[in-house]
Design a protein around this motif. Structure first.
Motif, PDB file in Angstrom:
ATOM      1  N   UNK A   1       0.810  -1.215   0.000  1.00 61.52           N
ATOM      2  CA  UNK A   1       0.000   0.000   0.000  1.00 61.52           C
ATOM      3  C   UNK A   1       0.848   1.272   0.000  1.00 61.52           C
ATOM      4  N   UNK A   2       2.178   1.108  -0.047  1.00 61.30           N
ATOM      5  CA  UNK A   2       3.100   2.259  -0.008  1.00 61.30           C
ATOM      6  C   UNK A   2       2.907   3.101   1.246  1.00 61.30           C
ATOM      7  N   UNK A  46      -1.069  -5.349  19.258  1.00 60.41           N
ATOM      8  CA  UNK A  46      -1.006  -3.942  18.862  1.00 60.41           C
ATOM      9  C   UNK A  46       0.330  -3.660  18.193  1.00 60.41           C
ATOM     10  N   UNK A  47       0.278  -2.896  17.110  1.00 64.43           N
ATOM     11  CA  UNK A  47       1.495  -2.418  16.459  1.00 64.43           C
ATOM     12  C   UNK A  47       1.367  -0.925  16.214  1.00 64.43           C
ATOM     13  N   UNK A  48       2.478  -0.280  15.926  1.00 60.69           N
ATOM     14  CA  UNK A  48       2.451   1.138  15.546  1.00 60.69           C
ATOM     15  C   UNK A  48       3.516   1.381  14.489  1.00 60.69           C
ATOM     16  N   UNK A  49       3.287   2.366  13.654  1.00 60.86           N
ATOM     17  CA  UNK A  49       4.251   2.768  12.638  1.00 60.86           C
ATOM     18  C   UNK A  49       3.901   4.175  12.159  1.00 60.86           C
ATOM     19  N   UNK A  50       4.856   4.809  11.516  1.00 60.45           N
ATOM     20  CA  UNK A  50       4.668   6.161  10.996  1.00 60.45           C
ATOM     21  C   UNK A  50       4.391   6.112   9.501  1.00 60.45           C
ATOM     22  N   UNK A  51       3.416   6.894   9.059  1.00 56.72           N
ATOM     23  CA  UNK A  51       3.071   6.957   7.651  1.00 56.72           C
ATOM     24  C   UNK A  51       2.427   8.301   7.337  1.00 56.72           C
ATOM     25  N   UNK A  52       2.589   8.752   6.092  1.00 50.38           N
ATOM     26  CA  UNK A  52       1.913   9.960   5.627  1.00 50.38           C
ATOM     27  C   UNK A  52       0.574   9.639   4.982  1.00 50.38           C
ATOM     28  N   UNK A  53       0.308   8.356   4.733  1.00 49.39           N
ATOM     29  CA  UNK A  53      -0.907   7.943   4.044  1.00 49.39           C
ATOM     30  C   UNK A  53      -1.882   7.345   5.054  1.00 49.39           C
ATOM     31  N   UNK A  54      -2.379   8.212   5.906  1.00 51.45           N
ATOM     32  CA  UNK A  54      -3.219   7.785   7.027  1.00 51.45           C
ATOM     33  C   UNK A  54      -4.539   7.196   6.548  1.00 51.45           C
ATOM     34  N   UNK A  55      -5.215   7.896   5.649  1.00 53.99           N
ATOM     35  CA  UNK A  55      -6.520   7.424   5.179  1.00 53.99           C
ATOM     36  C   UNK A  55      -6.408   6.069   4.488  1.00 53.99           C
ATOM     37  N   UNK A  56      -5.340   5.877   3.714  1.00 60.41           N
ATOM     38  CA  UNK A  56      -5.157   4.600   3.038  1.00 60.41           C
ATOM     39  C   UNK A  56      -4.924   3.485   4.043  1.00 60.41           C
ATOM     40  N   UNK A  57      -4.127   3.771   5.066  1.00 65.88           N
ATOM     41  CA  UNK A  57      -3.854   2.755   6.084  1.00 65.88           C
ATOM     42  C   UNK A  57      -5.137   2.341   6.797  1.00 65.88           C
ATOM     43  N   UNK A  58      -5.944   3.322   7.190  1.00 62.47           N
ATOM     44  CA  UNK A  58      -7.165   3.028   7.936  1.00 62.47           C
ATOM     45  C   UNK A  58      -8.207   2.350   7.057  1.00 62.47           C
ATOM     46  N   UNK A  59      -8.326   2.803   5.816  1.00 57.32           N
ATOM     47  CA  UNK A  59      -9.410   2.346   4.965  1.00 57.32           C
ATOM     48  C   UNK A  59      -9.130   1.097   4.159  1.00 57.32           C
ATOM     49  N   UNK A  60      -7.844   0.797   3.893  1.00 55.55           N
ATOM     50  CA  UNK A  60      -7.546  -0.260   2.932  1.00 55.55           C
ATOM     51  C   UNK A  60      -6.719  -1.402   3.523  1.00 55.55           C
ATOM     52  N   UNK A  61      -6.051  -1.186   4.640  1.00 59.26           N
ATOM     53  CA  UNK A  61      -5.132  -2.189   5.171  1.00 59.26           C
ATOM     54  C   UNK A  61      -5.797  -3.545   5.362  1.00 59.26           C
ATOM     55  N   UNK A  62      -7.016  -3.565   5.877  1.00 54.90           N
ATOM     56  CA  UNK A  62      -7.704  -4.839   6.098  1.00 54.90           C
ATOM     57  C   UNK A  62      -7.978  -5.587   4.803  1.00 54.90           C
ATOM     58  N   UNK A  63      -8.107  -4.862   3.704  1.00 54.88           N
ATOM     59  CA  UNK A  63      -8.372  -5.515   2.423  1.00 54.88           C
ATOM     60  C   UNK A  63      -7.127  -6.202   1.872  1.00 54.88           C
ATOM     61  N   UNK A  64      -5.947  -5.755   2.294  1.00 56.51           N
ATOM     62  CA  UNK A  64      -4.692  -6.275   1.761  1.00 56.51           C
ATOM     63  C   UNK A  64      -4.092  -7.348   2.662  1.00 56.51           C
ATOM     64  N   UNK A  65      -4.370  -7.291   3.951  1.00 59.30           N
ATOM     65  CA  UNK A  65      -3.864  -8.309   4.871  1.00 59.30           C
ATOM     66  C   UNK A  65      -4.439  -9.679   4.524  1.00 59.30           C
ATOM     67  N   UNK A  66      -3.720 -10.771   4.808  1.00 59.81           N
ATOM     68  CA  UNK A  66      -4.285 -12.113   4.576  1.00 59.81           C
ATOM     69  C   UNK A  66      -5.476 -12.363   5.485  1.00 59.81           C
ATOM     70  N   UNK A  67      -6.261 -13.376   5.135  1.00 63.80           N
ATOM     71  CA  UNK A  67      -7.518 -13.624   5.848  1.00 63.80           C
ATOM     72  C   UNK A  67      -7.325 -13.938   7.320  1.00 63.80           C
TER      73      UNK A  67
END
Length: 267
Positions: free
Chosen positions: A37-38, A64-85
């Motif tokens: 997801x870059x 729980x994990x944490x990381x820094x990113x500039x693409x906040x909306x993408x992380x919140x909205x799309x991460x679950x779609x890309x993670x394995x089941x």
């Protein structure tokens, strides 16, 4: 922005949570999804960290994990779609740069599921109270060079369907500590030991460590923080995976009731 995610996973298809070369791990899959997801290029530069490690076969409801990113909306909205089941995020929070999933945690809660229940659940619950307080857990862990003393805030054993469940909350835990505690409680449930045995192991001189119960019964249930998390919907593929696991569990539970004493389910 520094983001924290609370996430769950089934551990039986992972070689533990910590990244290992050429092996499927929880951290490896999570970081790979973030890269696709870059969200970041290098997990080290993004300060990707988790609250702690779980062994091969151990599950999590509230890692729980944490990381820094500039693409906040993408992380919140799309991460679950890309993670394995078998990994899914359940909540997120914007946190300060000083937040650390491990060191900012106020408490951790684990559950160990015994199936079938070992026997006397009431006796197991009463014996579990011996763990509450600050004790030397040398006989219940692989402490190594670490301080073997730990503070347990609460402990209980209760029935949940076909399971007897040992739930324990502490400030921190040692390697294999909960699984060794579970072994002691299972012996109590089967009438092979009592609460006095646990007291003796906690207060007497360190003896040979108790064997750890199988990892498949252990779940990292929750981690307490002074942070407010916002819930996330579970992705559809993970939802289907959960349904399939639930159906499989019901089937195996029904089959196990037909087995003769001492007989085990085939692999």
């Amino acid at each position: 922005m520094n983001l924290a995610f609370r996430f769950s996973y089934f551990g039986d298809r992972f070689f533990g949570s910590q990244m290992q070369p050429l092996l499927r791990t929880v951290e490896g899959e999570f970081i790979a999804a973030c890269k696709r997801l870059d969200l970041f290029d290098d997990w080290r530069e993004a300060n990707f960290v988790t609250a702690g490690r779980t062994d091969r076969g151990v599950h999590a409801r509230g890692q729980v994990c944490s990381f820094q990113t500039d693409r906040v909306d993408r992380a919140i909205g799309v991460l679950n779609q890309v993670l394995p089941a078998d990994i899914w995020c359940t909540a997120w929070a914007g946190v300060s740069d000083e937040f650390h999933p491990r060191y900012s945690a106020a408490s951790r809660t684990y559950r160990y599921y015994f199936s079938p229940a070992p026997g006397d659940v009431v006796a197991m619950h009463e014996a579990a109270q011996e763990f509450v307080g600050r004790h030397d857990f040398s006989s219940f862990s692989r402490a190594g060079d670490r301080n073997p003393e730990r503070s347990i805030l609460a402990a209980r054993v209760f029935e949940d369907g076909p399971f007897a469940v040992f739930e324990v909350t502490g400030e921190s835990f040692l390697w294999n500590m909960v699984r060794c505690m579970a072994t002691a409680l299972e012996r109590v449930g089967r009438g092979k030991a009592g609460a006095r045995e646990i007291t003796r192991l906690l207060t007497g001189p360190a003896e040979q460590r108790l064997p750890a119960a199988p990892p498949e019964g252990l779940v990292l249930w929750d981690i307490g923080y002074a942070v407010s998390f916002t819930p996330l919907p579970i992705d559809e593929k993970s939802r289907r995976y959960l349904v399939d696991r639930h159906r499989y569990h019901i089937l195996m539970t029904e089959v196990s009731t037909l087995l003769a004493p001492g007989e085990e389910l085939p692999e």
